[in-house]
Structure formats: C-alpha cells, structure tokens
Design a protein around this motif. Structure first.
Motif, PDB file in Angstrom:
ATOM      1  N   GLU A  15       0.843  -1.223   0.000  1.00 58.91           N
ATOM      2  CA  GLU A  15       0.000   0.000   0.000  1.00 58.91           C
ATOM      3  C   GLU A  15       0.870   1.262   0.000  1.00 58.91           C
ATOM      4  N   GLU A  16       1.937   1.237   0.796  1.00 54.56           N
ATOM      5  CA  GLU A  16       2.800   2.423   0.897  1.00 54.56           C
ATOM      6  C   GLU A  16       3.586   2.625  -0.404  1.00 54.56           C
ATOM      7  N   LEU A  17       4.048   1.515  -0.988  1.00 58.67           N
ATOM      8  CA  LEU A  17       4.783   1.631  -2.252  1.00 58.67           C
ATOM      9  C   LEU A  17       3.840   2.083  -3.369  1.00 58.67           C
ATOM     10  N   LEU A  22       1.583   6.252  -6.976  1.00 59.25           N
ATOM     11  CA  LEU A  22       0.464   7.136  -7.322  1.00 59.25           C
ATOM     12  C   LEU A  22       0.917   8.594  -7.303  1.00 59.25           C
ATOM     13  N   TYR A  23       1.662   8.977  -6.257  1.00 61.63           N
ATOM     14  CA  TYR A  23       2.086  10.378  -6.168  1.00 61.63           C
ATOM     15  C   TYR A  23       3.111  10.732  -7.245  1.00 61.63           C
ATOM     16  N   GLN A  24       3.897   9.750  -7.649  1.00 67.02           N
ATOM     17  CA  GLN A  24       4.813  10.008  -8.773  1.00 67.02           C
ATOM     18  C   GLN A  24       4.005  10.209 -10.061  1.00 67.02           C
ATOM     19  N   VAL A  44       7.954  15.103  -2.951  1.00 62.51           N
ATOM     20  CA  VAL A  44       8.221  14.961  -1.510  1.00 62.51           C
ATOM     21  C   VAL A  44       7.226  13.977  -0.888  1.00 62.51           C
ATOM     22  N   GLN A  45       5.979  14.056  -1.342  1.00 63.89           N
ATOM     23  CA  GLN A  45       4.940  13.142  -0.829  1.00 63.89           C
ATOM     24  C   GLN A  45       5.325  11.685  -1.141  1.00 63.89           C
ATOM     25  N   ALA A  46       5.827  11.457  -2.352  1.00 66.28           N
ATOM     26  CA  ALA A  46       6.259  10.103  -2.744  1.00 66.28           C
ATOM     27  C   ALA A  46       7.438   9.651  -1.880  1.00 66.28           C
ATOM     28  N   GLU A  48       8.023  10.544   1.165  1.00 63.15           N
ATOM     29  CA  GLU A  48       7.477  10.192   2.488  1.00 63.15           C
ATOM     30  C   GLU A  48       6.899   8.789   2.471  1.00 63.15           C
ATOM     31  N   GLU A  49       6.250   8.442   1.365  1.00 57.37           N
ATOM     32  CA  GLU A  49       5.638   7.106   1.274  1.00 57.37           C
ATOM     33  C   GLU A  49       6.705   6.010   1.274  1.00 57.37           C
ATOM     34  N   LEU A  50       7.833   6.273   0.620  1.00 55.04           N
ATOM     35  CA  LEU A  50       8.925   5.288   0.636  1.00 55.04           C
ATOM     36  C   LEU A  50       9.460   5.130   2.060  1.00 55.04           C
ATOM     37  N   PHE A  51       9.487   6.242   2.768  1.00 55.25           N
ATOM     38  CA  PHE A  51       9.915   6.213   4.168  1.00 55.25           C
ATOM     39  C   PHE A  51       8.930   5.363   4.998  1.00 55.25           C
ATOM     40  N   HIS A  52       7.639   5.511   4.726  1.00 50.11           N
ATOM     41  CA  HIS A  52       6.628   4.702   5.441  1.00 50.11           C
ATOM     42  C   HIS A  52       6.838   3.212   5.145  1.00 50.11           C
ATOM     43  N   ALA A  53       7.053   2.894   3.869  1.00 49.20           N
ATOM     44  CA  ALA A  53       7.265   1.490   3.478  1.00 49.20           C
ATOM     45  C   ALA A  53       8.480   0.933   4.216  1.00 49.20           C
ATOM     46  N   HIS A  92      -7.280   8.890  -1.485  1.00 46.33           N
ATOM     47  CA  HIS A  92      -6.291   7.840  -1.256  1.00 46.33           C
ATOM     48  C   HIS A  92      -5.803   7.855   0.193  1.00 46.33           C
ATOM     49  N   GLU A  93      -5.547   9.035   0.732  1.00 42.91           N
ATOM     50  CA  GLU A  93      -5.087   9.107   2.130  1.00 42.91           C
ATOM     51  C   GLU A  93      -6.154   8.580   3.087  1.00 42.91           C
ATOM     52  N   LYS A  94      -7.426   8.825   2.752  1.00 45.16           N
ATOM     53  CA  LYS A  94      -8.506   8.292   3.603  1.00 45.16           C
ATOM     54  C   LYS A  94      -8.491   6.769   3.556  1.00 45.16           C
ATOM     55  N   HIS A  95      -8.224   6.235   2.381  1.00 45.85           N
ATOM     56  CA  HIS A  95      -8.120   4.781   2.238  1.00 45.85           C
ATOM     57  C   HIS A  95      -6.969   4.256   3.105  1.00 45.85           C
ATOM     58  N   ILE A  96      -5.814   4.946   3.057  1.00 43.46           N
ATOM     59  CA  ILE A  96      -4.655   4.502   3.856  1.00 43.46           C
ATOM     60  C   ILE A  96      -4.979   4.587   5.353  1.00 43.46           C
ATOM     61  N   THR A  97      -5.681   5.637   5.744  1.00 42.41           N
ATOM     62  CA  THR A  97      -6.072   5.750   7.153  1.00 42.41           C
ATOM     63  C   THR A  97      -6.887   4.532   7.563  1.00 42.41           C
ATOM     64  N   GLU A 125       0.357  10.048  12.086  1.00 44.47           N
ATOM     65  CA  GLU A 125       0.830  10.501  10.778  1.00 44.47           C
ATOM     66  C   GLU A 125      -0.340  10.686   9.808  1.00 44.47           C
ATOM     67  N   GLN A 126      -1.304   9.777   9.848  1.00 45.87           N
ATOM     68  CA  GLN A 126      -2.440   9.872   8.922  1.00 45.87           C
ATOM     69  C   GLN A 126      -3.304  11.103   9.191  1.00 45.87           C
ATOM     70  N   VAL A 127      -3.398  11.510  10.465  1.00 48.06           N
ATOM     71  CA  VAL A 127      -4.167  12.727  10.781  1.00 48.06           C
ATOM     72  C   VAL A 127      -3.504  13.899  10.056  1.00 48.06           C
ATOM     73  N   GLU A 128      -2.169  13.940  10.144  1.00 44.43           N
ATOM     74  CA  GLU A 128      -1.398  15.005   9.508  1.00 44.43           C
ATOM     75  C   GLU A 128      -1.506  14.921   7.978  1.00 44.43           C
ATOM     76  N   GLU A 129      -1.388  13.713   7.449  1.00 42.91           N
ATOM     77  CA  GLU A 129      -1.434  13.513   5.992  1.00 42.91           C
ATOM     78  C   GLU A 129      -2.764  14.027   5.427  1.00 42.91           C
ATOM     79  N   GLU A 130      -3.872  13.619   6.063  1.00 48.08           N
ATOM     80  CA  GLU A 130      -5.188  14.047   5.559  1.00 48.08           C
ATOM     81  C   GLU A 130      -5.345  15.554   5.679  1.00 48.08           C
TER      82      GLU A 130
HETATM   83 FE1  FEO Z   1       1.822   6.458   3.939  1.00 47.19          FE
HETATM   84 FE2  FEO Z   1       0.397   8.997   2.813  1.00 47.19          FE
HETATM   85  O1  FEO Z   1       0.388   7.574   3.930  1.00 47.19           O
END
Ligand code: FEO
Length: 169
Positions: A15-17, A22-24, A44-46, A48-53, A92-97, A125-130
């Motif tokens: 999901e994170e990858l 998606l952001y790319q 930058v958003q992409a 962050e997602e790699l960092f989450h993964a 998408h962020e709501k889905h990740i939440t 993190e998801q609160v911030e992302e949304e």
């Molecule tokens: Fe990894 Fe944008 O949530």
C-alpha cells in the motif's frame, strides 16, 4: 511474529509503495501541465511514502518476520485539473487511514502489542497527511482553477522539502 500479522504488515508495504507510485504519477501529470511547484510537492509526498514502506519493512525484520514483496498496481495517468488530482490524493489518504486502523484492530485481536505501539506513529501521521492534503484541496476550491491563484499556490508548494523524522523508535 504471527503469520496473520506478518501478512497484513506485508500488505501495508505494498500500500505504501503504491502510494509512492500514485504520487509520482500525479507529479508527472503536474509536470505535463507546467506546474513545477505542485510537482515538487508530490515528489516529496512520494519520498514520504517510501519512508513509510521502509518503516514497515524494518519492523517486520526486527520482529523476525519475512518480507514478501508483491506486484504494485498501475496508478491513473490523467486528472481533469489540479483540484481533481488533489481530491484523488485525499481519497487515497482516507483509504490509507482505514488500512492503518484495520492494522491496529488486527494487532489488538492478535495481542501483538509491539505492533500496536509501532502503529501508533502511523495513526498520528495519517491525521497530519489528511490535514495537509485537505488544506490544499480547500485552497484549490477557493481559486476555482484561476490561473493567477494556481501560480501562487504553485510557488508555495515549491518550497516543500523532505525531512525524515528524527526521534524514531
Ligand atoms: Fe503512507 Fe500517505 O500515507
């Protein structure tokens, strides 16, 4: 680590990858319409997602689990306008939440307390992302695709940089 936990945490790596992918794709769309600040924000958003993964990857390994990487689905290619692209990001962020909340439920059910504690970071993190994406959606709604407004937001978004959080567990 229990098999069920290993499986759902591995799914979250996908999901994170996918999020990064998606952001790319959205970044590429912004490049195609000449909005380099919007493109930078998505880059930058992409990142962050790699960092989450990576965080999920490390947690699984640390707990003695096995990583299994699976195919990443193809993201969309085109959006109607910047607002449409940011609305898609918010959805998408709501889905990740909801994925993260589901992981917390599984960790609770399986009494995997280290995973539950690990997931707390993602809940916050998801609160911030949304919130971040919502604010940009609101700004874009306000300007209603007005060219000058878009350029102002573009300038604002060009200053975003990626800084990995320092006080990590
Ligand atoms: Fe990894 Fe944008 O949530």
């Amino acid at each position: 680590m229990k098999k069920r936990i290993e499986e759902v945490l591995n799914q979250q790596i996908n999901e994170e990858l996918y999020s990064a992918y998606l952001y790319q794709a959205i970044r590429a769309y912004f490049e195609s319409i000449g909005l380099s600040g919007f493109s930078n924000w998505m880059k930058v958003q992409a990142e962050e997602e790699l960092f989450h993964a990576e965080k999920f990857f490390s947690h699984i390994v640390q707990r003695g689990g096995r990583i299994r990487l699976t195919a990443i689905k193809e993201p969309a290619f085109e959006w109607k306008n910047p607002l449409d692209a940011f609305k898609a990001s918010l959805e998408h962020e709501k889905h990740i939440t909801s994925c993260i909340h589901n992981l917390v439920s599984v960790a609770e059910e399986e009494k995997d307390y280290p995973s539950k504690t690990f997931l707390n970071w993602f809940v916050d993190e998801q609160v911030e992302e949304e919130d971040n994406v919502s604010k940009i959606v609101q700004e874009l709604e306000m300007i209603e695709n007005d060219g000058k407004g878009l350029l102002m937001i573009d300038r604002e978004l060009s200053s975003r940089t990626f800084t990995p959080p320092t006080n990590e567990e």
